[in-house]
Motif scaffolding. Sequence first.
Motif, PDB file in Angstrom:
ATOM      1  N   ALA A  61      55.042  -9.599  14.072  1.00  9.09           N
ATOM      2  CA  ALA A  61      53.860 -10.467  13.954  1.00  9.09           C
ATOM      3  C   ALA A  61      53.809 -11.486  15.098  1.00  9.09           C
ATOM      4  N   LEU A  62      52.597 -12.028  15.282  1.00 16.26           N
ATOM      5  CA  LEU A  62      52.386 -13.211  16.123  1.00 16.26           C
ATOM      6  C   LEU A  62      52.557 -14.392  15.175  1.00 16.26           C
ATOM      7  N   VAL A  63      53.406 -15.364  15.542  1.00 17.33           N
ATOM      8  CA  VAL A  63      53.637 -16.506  14.643  1.00 17.33           C
ATOM      9  C   VAL A  63      53.081 -17.778  15.288  1.00 17.33           C
ATOM     10  N   ILE A  64      52.269 -18.484  14.517  1.00 13.03           N
ATOM     11  CA  ILE A  64      51.651 -19.741  14.999  1.00 13.03           C
ATOM     12  C   ILE A  64      51.995 -20.872  14.017  1.00 13.03           C
ATOM     13  N   PRO A  65      51.850 -22.137  14.438  1.00  9.81           N
ATOM     14  CA  PRO A  65      52.049 -23.231  13.481  1.00  9.81           C
ATOM     15  C   PRO A  65      50.990 -23.152  12.382  1.00  9.81           C
ATOM     16  N   GLY A  66      51.293 -23.653  11.202  1.00  9.21           N
ATOM     17  CA  GLY A  66      50.316 -23.710  10.108  1.00  9.21           C
ATOM     18  C   GLY A  66      49.059 -24.416  10.584  1.00  9.21           C
ATOM     19  N   LEU A  67      47.899 -23.840  10.237  1.00 13.36           N
ATOM     20  CA  LEU A  67      46.640 -24.448  10.690  1.00 13.36           C
ATOM     21  C   LEU A  67      46.369 -25.743   9.913  1.00 13.36           C
ATOM     22  N   VAL A  68      45.712 -26.674  10.597  1.00 17.95           N
ATOM     23  CA  VAL A  68      45.372 -27.978  10.021  1.00 17.95           C
ATOM     24  C   VAL A  68      43.853 -28.105  10.071  1.00 17.95           C
ATOM     25  N   ASP A  69      43.208 -28.183   8.903  1.00 20.20           N
ATOM     26  CA  ASP A  69      41.754 -28.392   8.877  1.00 20.20           C
ATOM     27  C   ASP A  69      41.526 -29.893   8.733  1.00 20.20           C
ATOM     28  N   CYS A  70      41.193 -30.572   9.836  1.00 24.42           N
ATOM     29  CA  CYS A  70      41.195 -32.043   9.850  1.00 24.42           C
ATOM     30  C   CYS A  70      39.843 -32.651   9.497  1.00 24.42           C
ATOM     31  N   HIS A  71      38.901 -31.851   8.949  1.00 24.18           N
ATOM     32  CA  HIS A  71      37.613 -32.436   8.528  1.00 24.18           C
ATOM     33  C   HIS A  71      36.983 -31.522   7.478  1.00 24.18           C
ATOM     34  N   THR A  72      37.092 -31.914   6.198  1.00 22.21           N
ATOM     35  CA  THR A  72      36.380 -31.180   5.138  1.00 22.21           C
ATOM     36  C   THR A  72      35.831 -32.177   4.117  1.00 22.21           C
ATOM     37  N   HIS A  73      34.809 -31.699   3.405  1.00 20.63           N
ATOM     38  CA  HIS A  73      34.265 -32.427   2.249  1.00 20.63           C
ATOM     39  C   HIS A  73      34.552 -31.502   1.059  1.00 20.63           C
ATOM     40  N   LEU A  74      35.832 -31.385   0.677  1.00 17.01           N
ATOM     41  CA  LEU A  74      36.280 -30.285  -0.188  1.00 17.01           C
ATOM     42  C   LEU A  74      35.703 -30.314  -1.601  1.00 17.01           C
ATOM     43  N   ALA A  75      35.646 -31.500  -2.218  1.00 15.87           N
ATOM     44  CA  ALA A  75      35.254 -31.554  -3.634  1.00 15.87           C
ATOM     45  C   ALA A  75      33.791 -31.964  -3.767  1.00 15.87           C
ATOM     46  N   PHE A  76      33.009 -31.118  -4.411  1.00 15.21           N
ATOM     47  CA  PHE A  76      31.588 -31.424  -4.628  1.00 15.21           C
ATOM     48  C   PHE A  76      31.099 -30.620  -5.822  1.00 15.21           C
ATOM     49  N   GLY A  77      30.026 -31.129  -6.457  1.00 18.63           N
ATOM     50  CA  GLY A  77      29.409 -30.388  -7.552  1.00 18.63           C
ATOM     51  C   GLY A  77      28.286 -29.527  -7.004  1.00 18.63           C
ATOM     52  N   GLY A  78      28.055 -28.363  -7.627  1.00 19.59           N
ATOM     53  CA  GLY A  78      26.922 -27.495  -7.265  1.00 19.59           C
ATOM     54  C   GLY A  78      27.070 -26.872  -5.892  1.00 19.59           C
ATOM     55  N   TRP A  79      25.967 -26.244  -5.443  1.00 18.60           N
ATOM     56  CA  TRP A  79      25.871 -25.668  -4.111  1.00 18.60           C
ATOM     57  C   TRP A  79      24.447 -25.945  -3.622  1.00 18.60           C
ATOM     58  N   ARG A  80      24.058 -25.472  -2.422  1.00 20.94           N
ATOM     59  CA  ARG A  80      22.685 -25.721  -1.936  1.00 20.94           C
ATOM     60  C   ARG A  80      22.115 -24.497  -1.230  1.00 20.94           C
ATOM     61  N   ALA A  81      22.262 -23.329  -1.884  1.00 20.72           N
ATOM     62  CA  ALA A  81      21.766 -22.091  -1.275  1.00 20.72           C
ATOM     63  C   ALA A  81      20.239 -22.129  -1.110  1.00 20.72           C
ATOM     64  N   ASP A  82      19.559 -22.877  -1.999  1.00 16.34           N
ATOM     65  CA  ASP A  82      18.098 -22.997  -1.890  1.00 16.34           C
ATOM     66  C   ASP A  82      17.705 -23.651  -0.557  1.00 16.34           C
ATOM     67  N   GLU A  83      18.479 -24.662  -0.151  1.00 12.61           N
ATOM     68  CA  GLU A  83      18.163 -25.340   1.125  1.00 12.61           C
ATOM     69  C   GLU A  83      18.479 -24.444   2.330  1.00 12.61           C
ATOM     70  N   PHE A  84      19.473 -23.583   2.172  1.00 17.15           N
ATOM     71  CA  PHE A  84      19.804 -22.626   3.235  1.00 17.15           C
ATOM     72  C   PHE A  84      18.542 -21.799   3.530  1.00 17.15           C
ATOM     73  N   GLU A  85      17.904 -21.329   2.464  1.00 16.76           N
ATOM     74  CA  GLU A  85      16.693 -20.522   2.642  1.00 16.76           C
ATOM     75  C   GLU A  85      15.542 -21.378   3.192  1.00 16.76           C
ATOM     76  N   GLN A  86      15.394 -22.613   2.677  1.00 18.83           N
ATOM     77  CA  GLN A  86      14.318 -23.499   3.170  1.00 18.83           C
ATOM     78  C   GLN A  86      14.459 -23.728   4.673  1.00 18.83           C
ATOM     79  N   ARG A  87      15.694 -23.953   5.129  1.00 16.16           N
ATOM     80  CA  ARG A  87      15.902 -24.221   6.566  1.00 16.16           C
ATOM     81  C   ARG A  87      15.532 -22.999   7.388  1.00 16.16           C
ATOM     82  N   ILE A  88      15.879 -21.817   6.860  1.00 16.39           N
ATOM     83  CA  ILE A  88      15.525 -20.588   7.584  1.00 16.39           C
ATOM     84  C   ILE A  88      14.003 -20.473   7.691  1.00 16.39           C
ATOM     85  N   GLN A  89      13.313 -20.963   6.655  1.00 12.23           N
ATOM     86  CA  GLN A  89      11.843 -20.900   6.678  1.00 12.23           C
ATOM     87  C   GLN A  89      11.215 -22.042   7.472  1.00 12.23           C
TER      88      GLN A  89
END
Length: 404
Positions: A61-89
């Motif tokens: 294998a290729l071995v790399i250091p563990g990745l670090v995700d240094c910017h997330t908004h991990l905890a939230f209620g619901g989703w916004r798939a409706d806005e995904f479609e609105q933006r496309i429109q």
Amino acid sequence: MPVLTNIATLVTCRAEGGQSALHEIPEAALAWDGDQVRWVGPEAELPDDWADAERLDADGALVIPGLVDCHTHLAFGGWRADEFEQRIQGVDYRTIAEQGGGIASTMRHTRAASEDDLAAKSHGFLREMARLGVTTVEVKSGYGLSAADELKLLRVYRRLHQEQPLRLVPTFLGAHVVPPEYRDDRAAYVDLLCEYLIPRIADAGLAQFCDVFVEDTAFSVDEARRVLTAGTEHGLRPKLHVDQLSDGGGARLAAEVGAVSADHLEYTSDDGIRAMAEAGVVAVALPLASLYLNQPPMDARRFVEAGVPVAVATDFNPGTAPSYHLPLALTLACTMNRLTPAEALKGATLIAAQALDLDDRLGALEPGKQANFVLLDAPTVNHWLYHFQANAVVATYVRGERVD
Ligand code: NIG
Ligand code: FE
């Protein structure tokens, strides 16, 4: 005291040499003890002390250091798939926000969710992130936007940090937007953040950083300065969301307040970049947000050439970046932000750790660092980020233990 052998290439990501220097070791071995790396080098030079150690076969294998995700908004209620479609429109992100959607919509769902619901949902995300090679995750509040709900989100993060193997680094983002009930009295909301929430969060050890979204739809530079100064007085180091939709002078503010990072930066001026370089602020590129908003991406080359280290993160959130796929963000950091694959990888390991003030412990494979590493089914770093696969990760280790 295990030793991982038969590594085709080990990428150390040591600090020397800047953003593009990966310090790769061919035909390598990696030895650790408990949660700490003890030795890395060519397998043929493995010291005798390790002769009787338990051997694990990396199978080329290729071995790399563990990745670090240094910017997330991990905890939230619901989703916004409706806005995904609105933006496309053709309805844009700001218009959706003005109509009560966007962050305010997620705020309503987050307020309605229990701590258990939020923890269970985020737990699932973290399990998937571990499978993608992520070992450390910065996690922002900012969808509660009331004292009780911001504290609720930060308690969810504390609990998740204790209950699962990935390290979570919590950031207080009460200054995400002004909630609707304070629309006619913004100053009272800023007072609530500075005088009530920041002291309580700091006393309870619920966050390490304080972040503000600087934008004409969110907070002004002056409001941000007040919040970040209050945070600093209570030991919460500043971070910023700046220049995402327009150049609002946020990069200069990041330099002025000594922010550990400034994130987004799609519209930052040369002046702002120079100020960040002089103050040692890490720039965080968030290509998934540019992709989903179909906006011109941050030009990472201008930052690297000015001497600003560039981290890469997902910005995982239900609006502008509904994906926690950090390897995808790395491929996009190459094609959209113009980082080389080597620069992108260093941006999601050592430099991402720097954006969390954890580069003394995380982000590179060398003796004394935490034994966080990932086995990849790819011949080289270039090939890994070029040939995008659903998941090239073979195994993820955190503190010396397999977690995927
Ligand atoms: O980082 N810029 C502000 N905050 C998030 C978006 C939040 C949302 O749309 O829910 C971001 O892109
Ligand atoms: Fe963000």
